[in-house]
Design a protein around this motif. Structure first.
Motif, PDB file in Angstrom:
ATOM      1  N   ALA A   1      -2.600  12.154   5.163  1.00  0.00           N
ATOM      2  CA  ALA A   1      -3.035  12.670   6.463  1.00  0.00           C
ATOM      3  C   ALA A   1      -2.955  14.185   6.514  1.00  0.00           C
ATOM      4  N   LEU A   2      -2.130  14.770   5.655  1.00  0.00           N
ATOM      5  CA  LEU A   2      -1.956  16.221   5.626  1.00  0.00           C
ATOM      6  C   LEU A   2      -2.739  16.877   4.494  1.00  0.00           C
ATOM      7  N   GLY A   3      -3.673  16.127   3.894  1.00  0.00           N
ATOM      8  CA  GLY A   3      -4.616  16.723   2.955  1.00  0.00           C
ATOM      9  C   GLY A   3      -4.369  16.469   1.490  1.00  0.00           C
ATOM     10  N   MET A   4      -3.266  15.806   1.143  1.00  0.00           N
ATOM     11  CA  MET A   4      -3.001  15.557  -0.273  1.00  0.00           C
ATOM     12  C   MET A   4      -3.923  14.459  -0.792  1.00  0.00           C
ATOM     13  N   LYS A   5      -4.453  14.651  -1.991  1.00  0.00           N
ATOM     14  CA  LYS A   5      -5.305  13.636  -2.604  1.00  0.00           C
ATOM     15  C   LYS A   5      -4.499  12.918  -3.697  1.00  0.00           C
ATOM     16  N   LEU A   6      -4.526  11.613  -3.636  1.00  0.00           N
ATOM     17  CA  LEU A   6      -3.851  10.776  -4.617  1.00  0.00           C
ATOM     18  C   LEU A   6      -4.936  10.043  -5.392  1.00  0.00           C
ATOM     19  N   LEU A   7      -5.021  10.320  -6.678  1.00  0.00           N
ATOM     20  CA  LEU A   7      -6.174   9.901  -7.470  1.00  0.00           C
ATOM     21  C   LEU A   7      -5.843   8.732  -8.382  1.00  0.00           C
ATOM     22  N   ASP A   8      -6.839   7.839  -8.576  1.00  0.00           N
ATOM     23  CA  ASP A   8      -6.659   6.728  -9.508  1.00  0.00           C
ATOM     24  C   ASP A   8      -6.989   7.181 -10.927  1.00  0.00           C
ATOM     25  N   SER A   9      -6.992   6.270 -11.871  1.00  0.00           N
ATOM     26  CA  SER A   9      -7.199   6.622 -13.279  1.00  0.00           C
ATOM     27  C   SER A   9      -8.597   7.152 -13.561  1.00  0.00           C
ATOM     28  N   ASN A  10      -9.520   6.919 -12.630  1.00  0.00           N
ATOM     29  CA  ASN A  10     -10.881   7.444 -12.782  1.00  0.00           C
ATOM     30  C   ASN A  10     -11.079   8.768 -12.055  1.00  0.00           C
ATOM     31  N   GLY A  11     -10.004   9.282 -11.458  1.00  0.00           N
ATOM     32  CA  GLY A  11     -10.102  10.547 -10.737  1.00  0.00           C
ATOM     33  C   GLY A  11     -10.611  10.406  -9.317  1.00  0.00           C
ATOM     34  N   ASN A  12     -10.683   9.167  -8.799  1.00  0.00           N
ATOM     35  CA  ASN A  12     -11.157   8.929  -7.436  1.00  0.00           C
ATOM     36  C   ASN A  12      -9.972   8.768  -6.490  1.00  0.00           C
ATOM     37  N   PRO A  13     -10.075   9.298  -5.279  1.00  0.00           N
ATOM     38  CA  PRO A  13      -8.971   9.156  -4.318  1.00  0.00           C
ATOM     39  C   PRO A  13      -8.748   7.691  -3.947  1.00  0.00           C
ATOM     40  N   VAL A  14      -7.491   7.283  -3.911  1.00  0.00           N
ATOM     41  CA  VAL A  14      -7.204   5.946  -3.392  1.00  0.00           C
ATOM     42  C   VAL A  14      -7.402   5.986  -1.883  1.00  0.00           C
ATOM     43  N   GLN A  15      -7.558   4.818  -1.303  1.00  0.00           N
ATOM     44  CA  GLN A  15      -7.876   4.722   0.125  1.00  0.00           C
ATOM     45  C   GLN A  15      -6.778   5.350   0.977  1.00  0.00           C
ATOM     46  N   ASP A  16      -7.177   6.172   1.947  1.00  0.00           N
ATOM     47  CA  ASP A  16      -6.208   6.761   2.870  1.00  0.00           C
ATOM     48  C   ASP A  16      -5.499   5.672   3.664  1.00  0.00           C
ATOM     49  N   GLY A  17      -4.207   5.806   3.793  1.00  0.00           N
ATOM     50  CA  GLY A  17      -3.445   4.903   4.644  1.00  0.00           C
ATOM     51  C   GLY A  17      -3.392   3.467   4.166  1.00  0.00           C
ATOM     52  N   ALA A  18      -3.475   3.257   2.859  1.00  0.00           N
ATOM     53  CA  ALA A  18      -3.532   1.889   2.354  1.00  0.00           C
ATOM     54  C   ALA A  18      -2.159   1.249   2.196  1.00  0.00           C
ATOM     55  N   GLY A  19      -1.091   1.983   2.336  1.00  0.00           N
ATOM     56  CA  GLY A  19       0.246   1.417   2.250  1.00  0.00           C
ATOM     57  C   GLY A  19       0.768   1.321   0.835  1.00  0.00           C
ATOM     58  N   ALA A  20       1.942   0.693   0.703  1.00  0.00           N
ATOM     59  CA  ALA A  20       2.626   0.636  -0.585  1.00  0.00           C
ATOM     60  C   ALA A  20       1.833  -0.105  -1.650  1.00  0.00           C
ATOM     61  N   GLY A  21       0.935  -0.989  -1.232  1.00  0.00           N
ATOM     62  CA  GLY A  21       0.138  -1.743  -2.186  1.00  0.00           C
ATOM     63  C   GLY A  21      -0.737  -0.875  -3.069  1.00  0.00           C
ATOM     64  N   GLU A  22      -1.001   0.370  -2.646  1.00  0.00           N
ATOM     65  CA  GLU A  22      -1.838   1.276  -3.431  1.00  0.00           C
ATOM     66  C   GLU A  22      -1.034   2.155  -4.387  1.00  0.00           C
ATOM     67  N   LEU A  23       0.285   2.124  -4.273  1.00  0.00           N
ATOM     68  CA  LEU A  23       1.110   3.015  -5.099  1.00  0.00           C
ATOM     69  C   LEU A  23       0.844   2.836  -6.590  1.00  0.00           C
ATOM     70  N   SER A  24       0.647   1.595  -7.017  1.00  0.00           N
ATOM     71  CA  SER A  24       0.474   1.334  -8.452  1.00  0.00           C
ATOM     72  C   SER A  24      -0.852   1.861  -8.985  1.00  0.00           C
ATOM     73  N   ARG A  25      -1.803   2.110  -8.090  1.00  0.00           N
ATOM     74  CA  ARG A  25      -3.118   2.596  -8.513  1.00  0.00           C
ATOM     75  C   ARG A  25      -3.156   4.111  -8.693  1.00  0.00           C
ATOM     76  N   ILE A  26      -2.157   4.793  -8.168  1.00  0.00           N
ATOM     77  CA  ILE A  26      -2.160   6.255  -8.240  1.00  0.00           C
ATOM     78  C   ILE A  26      -1.837   6.700  -9.662  1.00  0.00           C
ATOM     79  N   ALA A  27      -2.688   7.563 -10.205  1.00  0.00           N
ATOM     80  CA  ALA A  27      -2.482   8.076 -11.564  1.00  0.00           C
ATOM     81  C   ALA A  27      -2.136   9.555 -11.570  1.00  0.00           C
ATOM     82  N   SER A  28      -2.508  10.279 -10.507  1.00  0.00           N
ATOM     83  CA  SER A  28      -2.213  11.710 -10.450  1.00  0.00           C
ATOM     84  C   SER A  28      -2.197  12.189  -9.004  1.00  0.00           C
ATOM     85  N   ILE A  29      -1.573  13.342  -8.815  1.00  0.00           N
ATOM     86  CA  ILE A  29      -1.424  13.937  -7.479  1.00  0.00           C
ATOM     87  C   ILE A  29      -2.159  15.271  -7.450  1.00  0.00           C
ATOM     88  N   ASP A  30      -3.067  15.419  -6.479  1.00  0.00           N
ATOM     89  CA  ASP A  30      -3.819  16.665  -6.306  1.00  0.00           C
ATOM     90  C   ASP A  30      -3.418  17.260  -4.956  1.00  0.00           C
TER      91      ASP A  30
END
Length: 380
Positions: free
Chosen positions: A148-177
């Motif tokens: 919500a404050l602008g940080m992008k959390l990217l998957d292994s393909n470099g695409n942002p994971v869904q905003d506000g998706a909850g803990a279920g998306e944590l495993s998909r995050i590959a990098s922090i922008d």
């Protein structure tokens, strides 16, 4: 006779101010000439914003945000009397109280709305923040707030994971922008109000200790802990800050760790912050006794809950402290070593929880009167 009345709220029944007023009425029935000083307090959980706003003649600001399941909710933050400091209760945007018991699922619950509250306060010019992070429904490590404050959390393909998706998306995050992370945060001050010292992961971490009360099954607890461990690895790689075993990182489902890693933040006990802003120490001067209270008094009270904080201040001046509690649990004996003189249940007859909560003001008033009468006899 000067008497200080400094209770917490009785959750689901009375605000801290309403509790103080009820106790005051009881005391005045027993001792009409008493000089009473009402100091509604909180320990970093529910009622913290109201307590600080009232103590400083501030104001509340209503904001529509996304709730823990991304539904629209009406939240609020307080602007204190200095017109600079903002106090945010995480629970108003991301709280367990906003979800029906059958819908609680920490895999889905998000801190996104808490981030929206911070962003709105930044937009309104606030640069000093007090964050009360008790009562959350979440276990997302704070990623929703960061998004919500602008940080992008990217998957292994470099695409942002869904905003506000909850803990279920944590495993998909590959990098922090964090290039678009709100730059105003670096120039602000964040004081985190919590008495939770749990690390982010492990048997004493966020998932194992707090996950079950948020709807996590035993199997889900293990999965969530693994997800947060993965997130902690990413944070360490990005910031060199190791949240895995850092005290306080597990607070509020890991949002404590997000503050430690990405914000200029410090942590203090919520009750200590409230005592400072309400000037409780000054108001205790000259008092003969203190009345405090909370919904349930038990072994957890000693970890920094309102009655303990009030008693520790009063003990410095040798003032007796009486606790009025909705219910009394195990482990209260240790409280007497820290300045609490006695603990009294306000329940005076068999009744359901609902009846007790509906009659909270009446029961507090009656208990306040009886304890006051007993105290007056002891002085005779």
């Amino acid at each position: 006779m000067k008497i200080v009345i400094a209770p917490d709220s009785f959750k689901g029944s009375l605000t801290a101010l309403e509790a103080a007023q009820a106790i005051d009425r009881g005391i005045k029935r027993a001792n009409p000439s008493a000089e009473t000083v009402l100091v509604p307090v909180a320990d970093g959980g529910e009622g913290t914003a109201d307590s600080l706003v009232a103590a400083t003649n501030g104001r509340m600001v209503d904001v529509m945000v996304k709730g823990p399941l991304l539904e629209p909710v009406k939240a609020a933050y307080g602007i204190l009397g200095d017109q600079e400091t903002c106090v945010i209760e995480m629970a108003t945007a991301s709280g367990l109280n906003l979800i029906k018991p059958e819908q609680r699922n920490p895999m889905l619950a998000t801190t996104f709305g808490t981030g929206e509250l911070i962003k709105k306060a930044l937009d309104d010019g606030c640069r000093k923040f007090i964050l009360a992070i008790g009562g959350s429904a979440t276990n997302d490590g704070g990623i929703g707030m960061l998004q919500a404050l602008g940080m992008k959390l990217l998957d292994s393909n470099g695409n942002p994971v869904q905003d506000g998706a909850g803990a279920g998306e944590l495993s998909r995050i590959a990098s922090i922008d964090n290039r678009d992370f709100d730059p105003r945060i670096a120039g602000a001050q964040f004081l985190i109000a919590t008495d939770v010292q749990n690390p982010l992961v492990g048997l004493s971490g966020a998932s194992h200790v707090f996950g079950p009360q948020k709807g996590a099954t035993p199997e889900m607890v293990e999965i969530l802990d693994g997800y947060l461990r993965h997130w902690a690895d990413l944070v360490e790689a990005k910031t060199s800050i190791r949240l895995h075993d850092k005290p306080g990182a597990g607070a509020a489902g890991g949002i404590g760790g997000a503050f430690q890693a990405f914000f200029p933040a410090e942590t203090r006990r919520g009750i200590d912050i409230v005592i400072e802003y309400t000037k409780l120490a000054e108001k205790l001067d000259g008092a003969q006794c203190v009345f405090t209270g909370e919904g349930q008094t038990d072994f957890q009270t000693a970890s920094g809950k309102t009655p303990m904080g009030v008693a520790q201040e009063a003990k410095k001046l040798g003032i007796p402290v009486f606790v009025l509690a909705g219910s009394i649990g195990k482990g209260i004996d240790q409280l007497y070593e820290h300045g609490i003189s006695s603990v009294h249940s306000i329940i005076n007859a068999p009744m359901t929880l609902k009846e007790a909560m509906d009659r909270g003001a009446e029961l507090l008033e009656r208990s306040g009167e009886q304890v006051m009468r007993t105290y007056l006899v002891s002085l005779a």
